[in-house]
Write a protein that holds these residues in place. Sequence first.
Motif, PDB file in Angstrom:
ATOM      1  N   SER A 399       0.870  -1.183   0.000  1.00  0.00           N
ATOM      2  CA  SER A 399       0.000   0.000   0.000  1.00  0.00           C
ATOM      3  C   SER A 399       0.900   1.225   0.000  1.00  0.00           C
ATOM      4  CB  SER A 399      -0.900   0.021   1.244  1.00  0.00           C
ATOM      5  OG  SER A 399      -0.113   0.142   2.415  1.00  0.00           O
ATOM      6  N   PRO A 400       0.392   2.376  -0.450  1.00  0.00           N
ATOM      7  CA  PRO A 400       1.153   3.613  -0.264  1.00  0.00           C
ATOM      8  C   PRO A 400       1.227   3.934   1.235  1.00  0.00           C
ATOM      9  CG  PRO A 400      -0.571   3.867  -1.936  1.00  0.00           C
ATOM     10  CD  PRO A 400      -0.845   2.579  -1.215  1.00  0.00           C
ATOM     11  N   PRO A 401       2.090   4.865   1.623  1.00  0.00           N
ATOM     12  CA  PRO A 401       2.169   5.212   3.047  1.00  0.00           C
ATOM     13  C   PRO A 401       0.823   5.694   3.586  1.00  0.00           C
ATOM     14  CG  PRO A 401       4.012   6.158   1.821  1.00  0.00           C
ATOM     15  CD  PRO A 401       3.076   5.599   0.800  1.00  0.00           C
ATOM     16  N   ASP A 435      17.367  -2.361   5.578  1.00  0.00           N
ATOM     17  CA  ASP A 435      18.388  -1.831   4.667  1.00  0.00           C
ATOM     18  C   ASP A 435      17.754  -0.941   3.608  1.00  0.00           C
ATOM     19  OD1 ASP A 435      20.941  -3.301   5.523  1.00  0.00           O
ATOM     20  OD2 ASP A 435      19.437  -4.890   5.421  1.00  0.00           O
ATOM     21  N   SER A 436      16.522  -1.261   3.199  1.00  0.00           N
ATOM     22  CA  SER A 436      15.777  -0.355   2.316  1.00  0.00           C
ATOM     23  C   SER A 436      14.288  -0.579   2.532  1.00  0.00           C
ATOM     24  CB  SER A 436      16.142  -0.584   0.839  1.00  0.00           C
ATOM     25  OG  SER A 436      15.512  -1.750   0.345  1.00  0.00           O
ATOM     26  N   LEU A 437      13.526   0.483   2.235  1.00  0.00           N
ATOM     27  CA  LEU A 437      12.065   0.432   2.409  1.00  0.00           C
ATOM     28  C   LEU A 437      11.431   1.106   1.211  1.00  0.00           C
ATOM     29  CD1 LEU A 437       9.455   0.113   4.204  1.00  0.00           C
ATOM     30  CD2 LEU A 437       9.975   2.376   5.134  1.00  0.00           C
ATOM     31  N   ALA A 438      10.398   0.486   0.648  1.00  0.00           N
ATOM     32  CA  ALA A 438       9.657   1.137  -0.437  1.00  0.00           C
ATOM     33  C   ALA A 438       8.187   0.744  -0.350  1.00  0.00           C
ATOM     34  CB  ALA A 438      10.232   0.751  -1.794  1.00  0.00           C
ATOM     35  N   PHE A 439       7.333   1.696  -0.710  1.00  0.00           N
ATOM     36  CA  PHE A 439       5.880   1.487  -0.761  1.00  0.00           C
ATOM     37  C   PHE A 439       5.455   1.529  -2.223  1.00  0.00           C
ATOM     38  CE2 PHE A 439       6.841   3.361   3.276  1.00  0.00           C
ATOM     39  CZ  PHE A 439       5.911   2.872   4.185  1.00  0.00           C
ATOM     40  N   ILE A 440       4.367   0.846  -2.555  1.00  0.00           N
ATOM     41  CA  ILE A 440       3.834   1.006  -3.907  1.00  0.00           C
ATOM     42  C   ILE A 440       3.358   2.457  -4.056  1.00  0.00           C
ATOM     43  CG2 ILE A 440       1.420   0.343  -3.424  1.00  0.00           C
ATOM     44  CD1 ILE A 440       1.618  -1.207  -6.171  1.00  0.00           C
ATOM     45  N   SER A 441       3.522   3.005  -5.255  1.00  0.00           N
ATOM     46  CA  SER A 441       3.032   4.366  -5.490  1.00  0.00           C
ATOM     47  C   SER A 441       1.511   4.330  -5.658  1.00  0.00           C
ATOM     48  CB  SER A 441       3.666   4.938  -6.761  1.00  0.00           C
ATOM     49  OG  SER A 441       3.165   4.241  -7.885  1.00  0.00           O
ATOM     50  N   LEU A 442       0.890   5.476  -5.481  1.00  0.00           N
ATOM     51  CA  LEU A 442      -0.561   5.557  -5.665  1.00  0.00           C
ATOM     52  C   LEU A 442      -0.926   5.204  -7.110  1.00  0.00           C
ATOM     53  CD1 LEU A 442      -2.859   6.267  -3.765  1.00  0.00           C
ATOM     54  CD2 LEU A 442      -2.632   8.642  -4.483  1.00  0.00           C
ATOM     55  N   GLY A 444       0.810   3.359  -9.109  1.00  0.00           N
ATOM     56  CA  GLY A 444       1.073   1.921  -9.275  1.00  0.00           C
ATOM     57  C   GLY A 444      -0.079   1.086  -8.753  1.00  0.00           C
ATOM     58  N   LEU A 445      -0.641   1.513  -7.613  1.00  0.00           N
ATOM     59  CA  LEU A 445      -1.786   0.801  -7.040  1.00  0.00           C
ATOM     60  C   LEU A 445      -2.971   0.858  -8.008  1.00  0.00           C
ATOM     61  CD1 LEU A 445      -3.151  -0.611  -4.643  1.00  0.00           C
ATOM     62  CD2 LEU A 445      -3.533   1.635  -3.616  1.00  0.00           C
ATOM     63  N   TYR A 446      -3.241   2.031  -8.559  1.00  0.00           N
ATOM     64  CA  TYR A 446      -4.346   2.165  -9.523  1.00  0.00           C
ATOM     65  C   TYR A 446      -4.055   1.323 -10.774  1.00  0.00           C
ATOM     66  CZ  TYR A 446      -7.222   5.708  -7.190  1.00  0.00           C
ATOM     67  OH  TYR A 446      -8.077   6.360  -6.329  1.00  0.00           O
ATOM     68  N   ARG A 447      -2.798   1.284 -11.207  1.00  0.00           N
ATOM     69  CA  ARG A 447      -2.465   0.454 -12.385  1.00  0.00           C
ATOM     70  C   ARG A 447      -2.760  -1.017 -12.099  1.00  0.00           C
ATOM     71  NH1 ARG A 447       1.834   4.067 -13.055  1.00  0.00           N
ATOM     72  NH2 ARG A 447       3.254   2.752 -11.853  1.00  0.00           N
ATOM     73  N   ALA A 448      -2.414  -1.461 -10.885  1.00  0.00           N
ATOM     74  CA  ALA A 448      -2.680  -2.865 -10.535  1.00  0.00           C
ATOM     75  C   ALA A 448      -4.179  -3.160 -10.522  1.00  0.00           C
ATOM     76  CB  ALA A 448      -2.069  -3.173  -9.166  1.00  0.00           C
ATOM     77  N   LEU A 449      -4.981  -2.115 -10.359  1.00  0.00           N
ATOM     78  CA  LEU A 449      -6.441  -2.283 -10.377  1.00  0.00           C
ATOM     79  C   LEU A 449      -7.014  -2.052 -11.774  1.00  0.00           C
ATOM     80  CD1 LEU A 449      -7.133  -0.559  -6.964  1.00  0.00           C
ATOM     81  CD2 LEU A 449      -7.730  -2.891  -7.546  1.00  0.00           C
ATOM     82  N   GLY A 450      -6.121  -1.984 -12.768  1.00  0.00           N
ATOM     83  CA  GLY A 450      -6.578  -1.903 -14.154  1.00  0.00           C
ATOM     84  C   GLY A 450      -6.838  -0.496 -14.650  1.00  0.00           C
ATOM     85  N   ARG A 451      -6.378   0.516 -13.915  1.00  0.00           N
ATOM     86  CA  ARG A 451      -6.553   1.911 -14.346  1.00  0.00           C
ATOM     87  C   ARG A 451      -5.232   2.437 -14.873  1.00  0.00           C
ATOM     88  NH1 ARG A 451     -12.091   3.407 -13.209  1.00  0.00           N
ATOM     89  NH2 ARG A 451     -12.757   1.679 -11.925  1.00  0.00           N
ATOM     90  N   PRO A 452      -5.263   3.499 -15.665  1.00  0.00           N
ATOM     91  CA  PRO A 452      -3.992   4.048 -16.151  1.00  0.00           C
ATOM     92  C   PRO A 452      -3.163   4.700 -15.042  1.00  0.00           C
ATOM     93  CG  PRO A 452      -5.885   5.237 -17.098  1.00  0.00           C
ATOM     94  CD  PRO A 452      -6.442   4.144 -16.231  1.00  0.00           C
ATOM     95  N   GLY A 453      -3.761   5.020 -13.950  1.00  0.00           N
ATOM     96  CA  GLY A 453      -3.116   5.717 -12.829  1.00  0.00           C
ATOM     97  C   GLY A 453      -4.229   6.422 -12.083  1.00  0.00           C
ATOM     98  N   ARG A 454      -3.879   7.240 -11.072  1.00  0.00           N
ATOM     99  CA  ARG A 454      -4.933   7.943 -10.337  1.00  0.00           C
ATOM    100  C   ARG A 454      -5.312   9.213 -11.086  1.00  0.00           C
ATOM    101  NH1 ARG A 454      -5.837  11.879  -6.023  1.00  0.00           N
ATOM    102  NH2 ARG A 454      -7.396  11.071  -4.565  1.00  0.00           N
ATOM    103  N   ASP A 455      -6.586   9.319 -11.417  1.00  0.00           N
ATOM    104  CA  ASP A 455      -7.108  10.534 -12.039  1.00  0.00           C
ATOM    105  C   ASP A 455      -7.417  11.501 -10.892  1.00  0.00           C
ATOM    106  OD1 ASP A 455      -8.620  12.524 -13.119  1.00  0.00           O
ATOM    107  OD2 ASP A 455      -9.935  11.215 -14.291  1.00  0.00           O
ATOM    108  N   THR A 456      -6.558  12.499 -10.695  1.00  0.00           N
ATOM    109  CA  THR A 456      -6.708  13.341  -9.509  1.00  0.00           C
ATOM    110  C   THR A 456      -8.007  14.147  -9.535  1.00  0.00           C
ATOM    111  OG1 THR A 456      -5.239  14.876 -10.620  1.00  0.00           O
ATOM    112  CG2 THR A 456      -4.301  13.658  -8.792  1.00  0.00           C
TER     113      THR A 456
END
Length: 492
Positions: A399-401, A435-442, A444-456
């Motif tokens: 998830s994102p932060p 040693d390193s930490l990363a979250f999925i981007s917002l 990226g999360l929308y892409r995984a749900l089949g969207r082009p990205g978040r439409d703000t």
Amino acid sequence: MISLAPALPDDDKFHEECGVFGLWNAKDAAALTALGLHALQHRGQEAAGIVSLNDGGTFHAHRGRGLVGDNFSDAKVIAALPGHAAVGHNRYATTGETALRNVQPLFADFAFGGLAVAHNGNLTNAHGLRRTLVNRGCLFQSTTDTEVFIHLIAISLYSTVVDRLIDALKQVQGAYSLVALHDGALIGARDPLGVRPLVLGRLGGEADAEAGWVLASETCALEIVGAEFVRDVEPGEIVVIDRDGPRSIKPFGRHQSRFCIFEYIYFARPDSIVEGTPVYETRKRIGAELARESGVAADVVVPVPDSGVPAAMGYAAEAGIPFELGIIRNHYVGRTFIEPTDQIRNLGVKLKHSANRAMIEGKRVILVDDSIVRGTTSRKIVEMVRAAGAAEVHMRVSSPPTTHSCYYGIDTPERGKLMAARNSVEEMAAIIGVDSLAFISLDGLYRALGRPGRDTAKPAYCDACFTGDYAIPLTDQFGNAERQLSLLQASE
Ligand code: SF4
């Protein structure tokens, strides 16, 4: 000393809200409702209740604190809930104290007869409405905001139950899925933005009038009673199921749906299909997207069980790194455990998780988890993995932060206690000890749900706990929308 104790709440997760289930025209309705609630147990573990309606039009109720199995395993309890229709509720308290009087379904006798209501979600103007209702002479029996529905229905000037319910729903703000039962119909409703889930299922019968009908928070509750999935109840839709079968009413006009995106990440059971999308597959896709966004050289991908498992599988497959169960979860810790003295409490996470040393020792480990809330559990898990001999520990989060609290029916800590609200990702990595930490981007999360990205301009989901973009006014918190905006901006 060994003692029986209620399930230990994991205070480092957002907590599921509640589960609702309703059944119309089915033999042994209460027994099937208990099964449905059992399948929805992950949505609430503090209390469970069922109200049934017998063929003579009399309601019967049983409610209790604890799990479904604690309350509905006894055949005598089920036998005391006769009838062909029932509604049930699993509670995780999001409003009101945890007293028995708050355990749903709530029931009230009106001029038109009895009505049982079970509700999942949170009303954001419940306090204001409650004050108004109390000033008008309404006597509240509980502290849950679900009772606001009951009083709004009671004072409505409309004549039919459905019109009174619509009148009540038009006055509330918030996120809700509810099921209600009176002696003429089972009713299901979702808030106009469809933040919380509700599905419709069918149990046998050639014609609609002969079939049994189910309303449930998730499809996994249809499976267990042998019902077939018909469709999601739409945002803002009211489904009325009576002797002719279901009919649909849409009193709110059309709105952009804002379904809770966290249902895909964590809340829903992985075998459920949510808004047409299988949750398990979605979690794997989120993990794959995470691997594409923040790959790192490693020897093994290890999920933080159980909820991190599908995302870790997706991550490992995409990265071409072996997936191993490097952490084993003890599923029985919540039911029987040693009385929590300070010494035991300090063992903390070890009650629930243990490192599988053979899979970790000398290896570069990528830990995959679904979220970091306070960060306390993450830090202990990382310590445990290091103590088991990991050469490196990298954490990837599906998830994102989580930077903001939820006001829509999910139990979250206040904002100041959310680790991501106070710290940068680098600071969080240092606190957790990775040693390193990363979250999925917002996006990226929308892409995984089949969207082009978040439409703000028009987000497809509620993602307020990652963005602070609260689509439903937080009237009880901030008074009105302008004040809400200015206070939220001030707290950025
Ligand atoms: S704020 Fe987060 S947890 Fe709450 S409804 Fe929105 S997405 Fe779900």
